[in-house]
Design an enzyme around this catalytic site. Structure first.
Site, PDB file in Angstrom:
ATOM      1  CB  SER A 189      37.792  47.270  46.079  1.00 41.56           C
ATOM      2  OG  SER A 189      38.045  47.702  47.398  1.00 41.56           O
ATOM      3  CD  GLU A 316      41.167  54.191  44.466  1.00 39.74           C
ATOM      4  OE1 GLU A 316      40.075  53.812  44.930  1.00 39.74           O
ATOM      5  OE2 GLU A 316      41.704  53.679  43.470  1.00 39.74           O
ATOM      6  CG  HIS A 412      37.234  52.698  46.519  1.00 38.06           C
ATOM      7  ND1 HIS A 412      38.304  52.101  45.894  1.00 38.06           N
ATOM      8  CD2 HIS A 412      36.601  51.705  47.204  1.00 38.06           C
ATOM      9  CE1 HIS A 412      38.326  50.817  46.191  1.00 38.06           C
ATOM     10  NE2 HIS A 412      37.303  50.543  46.979  1.00 38.06           N
TER      11      HIS A 412
END
Length: 521
Positions: A189, A316, A412
């Site tokens: 990330s 995600e 995610h």
């Protein structure tokens, strides 16, 4: 004995709870506390110490308001935040490959003490694993007005901290059995985008030879944009947007002001792009450390000989919806406003609708935002590096399952416990959809070994991108063996020749046709 000598002094670690053959050293300072006279300045070397320093507990986390499961929280007065942790085989042969990890958290939260990032399993694969804390939020990425364009109070202080940690690794990791010439820098990330920034930054050149990027985030700012954010945060904190005014505001005041600014964007549908994901900090194109977005820089060849392993998940943005940090877009009218705010063409929106024919509007939005913020950006980073002559591998994490009447998504952060080999941690079960089964454990072993193989000799186990084929057959799709078998049966029944990620390839084709530059606002 589990004692090691660094250039600053001697430290004592302890054996890892899960594997007594691994020694872990926690809370080891790689730079001086960045407060007082050092606040908003470049990181400085740590003060040396006499005797043996006990390094058996994680160091304090950077200033933030987050309270994450299984991890320490920040309290005003915690200042020795620039520390790192090391996992190393107790009886390793020395000269081992090193993996240095940068955590994610939208540049405002998170730490190396999260259970996701325990390095025991990776060290068991013959790596020396290093995880680190660096400055976050305004302390790490806020723009401090300065007459000399930031020489004394630079932008990108969080990235400078990470460079200082890499320099510490270069100078000290041999004492822990690692090779300073075999360093892989990895992150997820915002941590992955930090890795991308350092890959193209001249100042970090030579500090690592390989890079792992999971779910790199499309977030980058000009100096002017960063200055506008500073003005908003300073006003919310009740101080002038000047060097003196910002220095007078204690860290907790800037943390609270940041939270209020983000909340205001989240509550205002008319506030444009930040309404959908109110993350207000990120790397700054300051003309000093960084001159361009990493995507542009990689396309121009700035990645040089660094080898890349890039991965994203196929769903995600569903995590951000699940935890309430994303706008709820549930009507066609709201979706049209979202597309207009980001300049997305109608063909891209309609194409996503066609790929998800029975999905609600919310899922179409989440799919679009997944590509815009994470998936498409990550893929383009790998492809840009390959087209410029670099070596790049691309993967997707697509492990899903149905459990207790709900869908476990490939969202995610779900891939990281698998790659680190930390599925057993109960605090991570929300991310991975409950207690793992044997099929999950087997997938985790494959992913952990792929990271170790890449760090060891630059080959994770599949073909690199060739610079012209896009993201076709060279993509590794991470699924459990059962999911792969089921997909093979389904494809055989359909007579289809496409790979196991047809929908994702369809999304990629839509983004290519749209031709969006994907540079951050």
């Amino acid at each position: 004995m589990d004692v090691f000598t660094t250039k600053s002094g001697t430290v004592r670690g302890r054996r890892a709870e899960r594997d007594r053959g691994i020694v872990v050293v926690r809370g080891l300072p790689y730079a001086a506390p960045p407060f007082g006279a050092l606040r908003f300045r470049e990181p400085q070397p740590p003060e040396p110490w006499d005797g043996v320093r006990d390094c058996t507990a994680f160091g304090p986390v950077a200033p933030q308001s987050a309270e994450l499961p299984g991890a320490p929280v920040w309290s005003p007065g915690d200042e020795d935040v620039l520390t790192l942790n090391i996992w190393t085989p107790a009886d390793g042969p020395g000269d081992l490959p090193v993996l240095v990890w940068i955590h994610g958290g939208a540049y405002v939260f998170g730490s190396s003490a999260q259970p996701d990032f325990d390095g025991t399993a990776l060290a068991g694969e013959g790596l020396v694993v290093v995880t680190l804390n660096s400055r976050l939020g305004f302390e790490g990425f806020g723009h401090v007005p300065c007459a000399d364009r930031g020489a004394a109070f630079p932008d990108n202080r969080g990235l400078l901290d990470q460079i200082a940690a890499l320099e510490w690794v270069r100078d000290n990791i041999a004492a822990f059995g690692g090779s300073p010439d075999r360093v892989t820098l990895a992150g997820q990330s915002s941590g992955a985008t930090s890795v991308a920034c350092l890959t193209v930054a001249a100042r970090a050149r030579g500090l690592f030879r390989r890079a792992v990027l999971h779910s790199a985030v499309n977030a980058f700012a000009s100096v002017e944009q960063a200055a506008r954010t500073t003005a908003e945060v300073a006003a919310e904190a009740g101080v002038p947007a000047t060097r003196a005014g910002l220095l007078a505001a204690p860290p907790e005041a800037l943390v609270a002001a940041t939270d209020r600014v983000c909340a205001r964007y989240a509550q205002d549908p008319a506030s444009g792009r930040r309404h959908y994901d109110p993350a207000i900090y990120g790397p700054v194109a300051d003309g000093v450390l960084l001159t361009a977005d990493p995507l542009e820089a990689l396309a121009a060849g700035a990645g040089g000989p660094v080898e890349l392993l890039v991965c994203h998940t196929t769903e995600e943005y569903w995590l951000l919806d699940a935890v309430g940090s994303s706008a709820k877009i549930t009507t066609k009218e709201q979706l049209a406003v979202f597309a207009a705010d980001f300049g997305l063409p109608d063909s891209l929106v309609e194409g996503h609708r066609e790929c998800l024919p029975d999905a609600p509007v919310l899922d179409v939005y989440l799919s679009l935002h997944s590509g815009l913020l994470f998936a498409e950006y990550s893929s383009r980073l790998a492809e840009a590096h390959a087209r410029a002559g670099g070596r790049a591998f691309l993967a997707r994490f697509d492990r899903r399952r149905d459990q207790a009447g709900r869908r476990v998504r490939a969202w995610h952060c779900a891939d990281i416990p698998f790659a680190f080999g930390n599925l057993h941690e109960e605090s991570l079960h929300f991310l991975v959809g409950g207690p793992p089964g044997e099929a999950d454990a087997e997938l985790s072993r494959r992913m952990t070994r792929a990271w170790a193989a890449f760090a060891r000799h630059g080959d994770p186990g599949w073909e690199p991108l060739d610079g012209s084929a896009g993201s076709g057959s060279a993509v590794r799709v991470w699924r459990t063996a059962a999911e792969e078998r089921a997909d093979a049966v389904r494809r055989a029944a359909e007579g289809a020749a496409a790979d196991a990620s047809r929908a994702q390839n369809g999304f990629r084709d839509l983004w290519r046709t749209a031709g969006l530059p994907l540079l951050a606002p």
